[in-house]
Design a protein around this motif. Sequence first.
Motif, PDB file in Angstrom:
ATOM      1  N   SER A 188      29.789  16.052 -10.322  1.00  0.00           N
ATOM      2  CA  SER A 188      29.191  15.472  -9.843  1.00  0.00           C
ATOM      3  C   SER A 188      27.405  14.609 -10.320  1.00  0.00           C
ATOM      4  O   SER A 188      27.404  13.486 -10.671  1.00  0.00           O
ATOM      5  CB  SER A 188      28.675  15.895  -8.632  1.00  0.00           C
ATOM      6  N   PRO A 189      26.591  16.113 -10.242  1.00  0.00           N
ATOM      7  CA  PRO A 189      25.374  15.586 -11.059  1.00  0.00           C
ATOM      8  C   PRO A 189      25.480  14.771 -12.576  1.00  0.00           C
ATOM      9  O   PRO A 189      24.581  13.708 -12.860  1.00  0.00           O
ATOM     10  CB  PRO A 189      24.994  16.750 -11.613  1.00  0.00           C
ATOM     11  N   LEU A 190      26.358  14.994 -12.746  1.00  0.00           N
ATOM     12  CA  LEU A 190      26.952  14.643 -14.645  1.00  0.00           C
ATOM     13  C   LEU A 190      27.059  13.091 -14.100  1.00  0.00           C
ATOM     14  O   LEU A 190      26.686  12.272 -15.089  1.00  0.00           O
ATOM     15  CB  LEU A 190      28.113  15.942 -15.375  1.00  0.00           C
ATOM     16  N   ASP A 228      27.064  11.461 -24.333  1.00  0.00           N
ATOM     17  CA  ASP A 228      27.607  10.615 -22.855  1.00  0.00           C
ATOM     18  C   ASP A 228      28.809  10.876 -22.214  1.00  0.00           C
ATOM     19  O   ASP A 228      29.058   9.329 -21.922  1.00  0.00           O
ATOM     20  CB  ASP A 228      27.549   9.183 -24.094  1.00  0.00           C
ATOM     21  N   SER A 229      29.627  12.014 -21.915  1.00  0.00           N
ATOM     22  CA  SER A 229      30.211  11.987 -21.511  1.00  0.00           C
ATOM     23  C   SER A 229      30.220  12.988 -20.137  1.00  0.00           C
ATOM     24  O   SER A 229      29.386  13.669 -21.052  1.00  0.00           O
ATOM     25  CB  SER A 229      32.118  11.914 -22.039  1.00  0.00           C
ATOM     26  N   THR A 230      31.141  14.094 -19.703  1.00  0.00           N
ATOM     27  CA  THR A 230      30.657  14.964 -19.094  1.00  0.00           C
ATOM     28  C   THR A 230      31.300  16.448 -19.327  1.00  0.00           C
ATOM     29  O   THR A 230      30.676  16.857 -19.162  1.00  0.00           O
ATOM     30  CB  THR A 230      31.434  15.056 -17.677  1.00  0.00           C
ATOM     31  N   ALA A 231      31.406  15.966 -20.910  1.00  0.00           N
ATOM     32  CA  ALA A 231      32.285  17.105 -21.394  1.00  0.00           C
ATOM     33  C   ALA A 231      30.422  17.849 -22.148  1.00  0.00           C
ATOM     34  O   ALA A 231      29.302  17.339 -22.523  1.00  0.00           O
ATOM     35  CB  ALA A 231      32.227  16.945 -22.889  1.00  0.00           C
ATOM     36  N   GLY A 238      20.661  17.650 -10.687  1.00  0.00           N
ATOM     37  CA  GLY A 238      21.270  18.236 -11.219  1.00  0.00           C
ATOM     38  C   GLY A 238      19.585  19.497 -11.218  1.00  0.00           C
ATOM     39  O   GLY A 238      20.455  20.366 -11.879  1.00  0.00           O
ATOM     40  N   GLU A 239      18.891  19.973 -11.017  1.00  0.00           N
ATOM     41  CA  GLU A 239      18.166  20.689 -11.166  1.00  0.00           C
ATOM     42  C   GLU A 239      18.412  21.569  -9.447  1.00  0.00           C
ATOM     43  O   GLU A 239      19.611  21.351  -8.915  1.00  0.00           O
ATOM     44  CB  GLU A 239      16.712  20.395 -10.617  1.00  0.00           C
ATOM     45  N   ASN A 240      17.837  22.636  -8.898  1.00  0.00           N
ATOM     46  CA  ASN A 240      18.323  23.489  -8.095  1.00  0.00           C
ATOM     47  C   ASN A 240      19.644  23.788  -8.083  1.00  0.00           C
ATOM     48  O   ASN A 240      19.813  24.562  -7.009  1.00  0.00           O
ATOM     49  CB  ASN A 240      18.057  22.503  -6.564  1.00  0.00           C
TER      50      ASN A 240
END
Length: 571
Positions: free
Chosen positions: A282-284, A434-437, A312-314
């Motif tokens: 989800s953060p990505l 520029d993708s989730t990869a 994306g932190e924590n």
Amino acid sequence: TKETAYDYVVVGGGTSGLVVAKRLSEDLSVSVLVIEAGDSVFNNVNVTNPNGYGLAFGTEIDYAYQTVNQTYGGGLIQTMRAGKALGGTSTINGMAYTRAEISQIDAWEQVGNDGWNWDSLFPYYLKSEHFQVPDEERTVAAHLPFDKELHGLNGPLKTGWNYEQTNSSLTSTINSTFKAIGVPYNPDVNGGNMVGFSLYPFTTDSTLHVREDAARAYYFPYQNQTNLKVLLNTKANKITWSQNSKQNAATAEGVEITSSDGTTSVVKANKEVILSAGSLASPLLLELSGIGNPAVLSKYDIETVVDLPTVGENLQDQMNNGLSFNAANGFSLADKTSYIAYPSVSHIYGNETLLVAENIKASLPEYAAQVAAVNGNVTRASDLLEFFQMQWDLIFTSQVPIAEVLVYIVNGVWTTEYWALLPFARGSIHIGSDSTANAVINPNYFMLDWDLQEQAQTARFIRKMYATAPLAGMVLDETRPGLDTVSAAADDAEWAAWLKSAYRSNFHPVGTAAMMPKEKGGVVDANLKVYGTSNVRVIDASVMPFQVCGHLVSTLYAIAERAADLIKKSA
Ligand code: FDA
């Protein structure tokens, strides 16, 4: 013909996403679409086998995300597993059903999330659950610990004990052993007081003897509903934004998807987009949609839509290590039960507890400064210090459990898996393309002194358990790590060498789109809406602001149930 507009578009048909989709679709005038990257695993035996933990690892339904080299964790790359299937990670997990401590859910409200406390969440644990009450004969014979009042009997998710557990033979032995080292019996681990020795329930169908996952609970019984549609083998790429966004709030128009045939299109959301892709996805998706730290987004030419650097932190996970002992005379090798204990800091540190408490308290400002420095002050030391003080209070004042100790016999060997529950380390996950990869995942395992101390002291505690009667009479020598590798009197440094070479992810990553006030570094508000947007929510393990002592799914089902009600109320 392909319908292209729905009221709600849910990204990720996993543990949380299917709860939200099912509940929203109860209003038959509302249309709901679920976008799921994986396939149905209804007939996948690696999933359905209730004793098949691990069978799905490394198969096509396991994302097996890779971390970066762990600077503090032996330089190792770790695998973080997650399920790629309708039902998400609930299709490959260990099926343990244990909730959280009252005080740690109450901490969510203390940090500024109005309405999120144990009393408001508890009814949703019950709403989601269908506890299969074992018959009396089995209950007595196997000492199954439960209090019916603490369980839901009419929810979609079947919980209970599997066949092996109701035939367990070692409960009294292990109970007596823990009692001898100060850990009491807990008659039900799911009432918000987790400390003690117990036998936890599973997410399992006790009649059919199959795993109960999110799809079996929340989708398959409702799959003929025409207002609830699932697109399988379909990947969400990013949120697309409306040109008529309200002032100061970005408005999602829909979601760009790539179908199994490779074609890319946009599905529109008349009302809301809900991200339920998991704490490592989800953060990505937020970042790929332009919500995040401009310094991260600009690397991949992504235009910033909402400047929200803490996306994306924590990231908070735990480290899992194991100790093993040969069994004496093949003793009780037929037993197939897992037994658990949740010791508190006093159980693990005994007379040293007060001293440890003082030392850790004095270290908190330094821990907060270290975490902030490592992420370039994206999360602020002053906020971290507040969170760490709350966590210190949970550990040393409320005395929530600080370790889970899991005992079972496998291939003739007494095995104990364990994880310290509340390390202070914080890591991060960000896009690496520029993708989730190629995501850059860094949990910072073993980052802070306490994280190592807690893990080492729990190992000493486990050695003590195996040296205590009656269990002591059933085991021979320690085979892992073994006294040649870590001596009987080993200090933390000696333990560290082995712990850091032999750990794995505990697969409980949370916090990467944390629910908190924005000024404290939150990504979503108490309605789980992403700051700076008018109609985007995150509902999955990403939003948990802090780690909990139980395994995650029970709490995630409850969060998603409550979130669905919040959405219905706001609509
Ligand atoms: P979840 O991972 O369930 O769902 C996310 C979904 O989104 C997936 O279906 C995924 O395919 C989909 N998705 C991701 N990106 C997408 C994209 N771009 N487009 C479309 N779809 C996308 N907990 C517990 O309570 N008891 C236990 O015993 C264990 N044991 C355990 C073992 C192992 C090996 C693991 C990995 C985890 C556990 N856990 C556990 C943890 C628990 O299972 C886990 O935290 C939750 O299932 C996570 O639920 P979410 O809803 O956050 O994500």
